[in-house]
Design an enzyme around this catalytic site. Sequence first.
Site, PDB file in Angstrom:
ATOM      1  N   ILE A 218       2.819 -89.473   6.586  1.00 30.91           N
ATOM      2  CA  ILE A 218       1.183 -89.626   7.840  1.00 30.91           C
ATOM      3  C   ILE A 218       1.357 -89.325   9.005  1.00 30.91           C
ATOM      4  O   ILE A 218       1.827 -90.566   9.383  1.00 30.91           O
ATOM      5  CB  ILE A 218       0.196 -90.186   7.208  1.00 30.91           C
ATOM      6  CG1 ILE A 218      -0.356 -89.602   6.035  1.00 30.91           C
ATOM      7  CG2 ILE A 218      -1.218 -88.967   8.603  1.00 30.91           C
ATOM      8  CD1 ILE A 218      -0.881 -91.362   5.648  1.00 30.91           C
ATOM      9  N   HIS A 219       1.843 -88.397  10.005  1.00 38.18           N
ATOM     10  CA  HIS A 219       2.479 -88.124  10.448  1.00 38.18           C
ATOM     11  C   HIS A 219       1.893 -87.258  12.080  1.00 38.18           C
ATOM     12  O   HIS A 219       2.318 -87.577  13.135  1.00 38.18           O
ATOM     13  CB  HIS A 219       4.186 -88.267  11.161  1.00 38.18           C
ATOM     14  CG  HIS A 219       4.831 -87.188  11.289  1.00 38.18           C
ATOM     15  ND1 HIS A 219       4.827 -86.139   9.991  1.00 38.18           N
ATOM     16  CD2 HIS A 219       5.197 -86.582  12.276  1.00 38.18           C
ATOM     17  CE1 HIS A 219       5.446 -84.768  10.531  1.00 38.18           C
ATOM     18  NE2 HIS A 219       5.745 -84.809  11.896  1.00 38.18           N
ATOM     19  N   ARG A 220       1.375 -86.579  11.652  1.00 42.46           N
ATOM     20  CA  ARG A 220       0.953 -85.003  12.614  1.00 42.46           C
ATOM     21  C   ARG A 220      -0.106 -86.171  13.251  1.00 42.46           C
ATOM     22  O   ARG A 220      -1.149 -86.719  13.123  1.00 42.46           O
ATOM     23  CB  ARG A 220      -0.108 -84.129  11.923  1.00 42.46           C
ATOM     24  CG  ARG A 220       0.903 -83.201  11.112  1.00 42.46           C
ATOM     25  CD  ARG A 220       1.331 -81.658  11.381  1.00 42.46           C
ATOM     26  NE  ARG A 220       2.707 -81.403  10.910  1.00 42.46           N
ATOM     27  CZ  ARG A 220       3.374 -80.841  11.381  1.00 42.46           C
ATOM     28  NH1 ARG A 220       3.529 -80.833  12.407  1.00 42.46           N
ATOM     29  NH2 ARG A 220       4.903 -81.024  10.296  1.00 42.46           N
ATOM     30  N   ARG A 255       4.613 -93.378  15.209  1.00 34.33           N
ATOM     31  CA  ARG A 255       3.423 -92.691  16.028  1.00 34.33           C
ATOM     32  C   ARG A 255       2.820 -92.857  14.790  1.00 34.33           C
ATOM     33  O   ARG A 255       1.501 -93.540  15.725  1.00 34.33           O
ATOM     34  CB  ARG A 255       3.888 -90.756  15.798  1.00 34.33           C
ATOM     35  CG  ARG A 255       2.094 -90.420  16.389  1.00 34.33           C
ATOM     36  CD  ARG A 255       2.156 -88.730  15.379  1.00 34.33           C
ATOM     37  NE  ARG A 255       2.828 -88.181  16.849  1.00 34.33           N
ATOM     38  CZ  ARG A 255       2.259 -87.498  17.700  1.00 34.33           C
ATOM     39  NH1 ARG A 255       1.544 -87.886  17.719  1.00 34.33           N
ATOM     40  NH2 ARG A 255       2.969 -86.442  18.730  1.00 34.33           N
TER      41      ARG A 255
END
Length: 382
Positions: A218-220, A255
Amino acid sequence: MIKVISVVGARPQFIKAAAISRAVRSGYSDKIQDIILHTGQHYDDNMSKVFFDQLNLPVPRYNLGVGSAPHGVQTARMILRMEPAFLAEKPDVIILYGDTNSTLAGAITASKLDIPVAHVEAGLRSFNRSMPEEINRIVCDHVSTLLFCPSQTAVNNLKHEGFMQDSELSFCGNHPKIFFSGDVMYDNALFFSGIAKGSTDILNQYRLASGEYLLATIHRDNNTDQPERLNAIFSALYNLSEEFDKTVIIPLHPRTTRVLKKNLEAGLYRSVYNRPNIIITQPLSFFDMMVLERNAQIILTDSGGVQKEAFFYQRPCIILRPETEWIEIIEHQAGIIADADPQKIREAYLHYVEHPDIIFPPVYGNGKASEFICREIAAIFN
Ligand code: UD1
């Protein structure tokens, strides 16, 4: 000799540029000189250096060291520092990869200097203009001279935007030329698969049994920076680990790491970290990820690259976004869009437990996309 500058900056670009660089070394080193310019968008060793080392990507001649900043500042810094490098090198063509801010900066700088752009991974569209990547892709495609599409869908997207394929007008004067090249990431998947297996012990390290664990990334920004979405995704992962007693391994992008404590509800944060069958790791190397992907039961991700790698390694994929650019994956029932919805994520999981047999046709080319791209560049700029 044709002088090419490959602009890279973010993790997926190191991977794509490595495929081109390998093709240059193996068949075009007498025709193409490949110079790497690293914007410095990704700078941690585990987000950058490890990929240069494992994928044998040459040391960049330029490292612009831009680091993290708001998008406008980051992109502007790149342009400011890229322009003198392009002026000094006078390349025949700039190769840009994918859809990051480094791609956008390269597109603007090259086009202002009237240097032809070759876009690798052209034509992808999510049709969601709130994604920064969608804007980056559109701008880059529309200033490119050569558009190398990884899928037929990407070719069609460009045609809908008025590009012409194989037309007499193509690449005479200012008309761009579009190609179905196949996907350079597929080249890598084939090339490195044996090497990766012998180079990592990641399954033993985390006591993972092949075919029995879930892999999640998960990074968006629309997932990490919207607390309700981040909570929904992590509670869905927690539920899978509890209800079905599934081990879930999550290599976390910086992030996401940065915002997790702030954006997850305290109770969920504690539960996730205290649950023995949820494993949260640092970002992993290319080989570690490759082995984890190949051996996962199901992959859950909001990454475009990981979705595709799931397809290459014939693993089902649950897409943690409202849409995808890689619609072939959905068309072949190899992926389900579950967005950040725990109910849909659970249903998608159950679907693949009950229907594990999926057919994965070769929609992303034949594993020779980078050779194709080098051949075209060599022929056109000769
Ligand atoms: C970028 C791309 C995205 C791609 C992703 C792959 C854009 C707009 N987005 O997103 O399309 O899927 O790379 O990873 O270009 N950080 C570190 N160390 C690093 C790199 C980043 O700590 O080496 C942290 C910083 O706090 C930074 C944040 O991650 O602010 C986001 O990095 P950034 O490069 O802006 O975007 P990504 O989310 O990585």
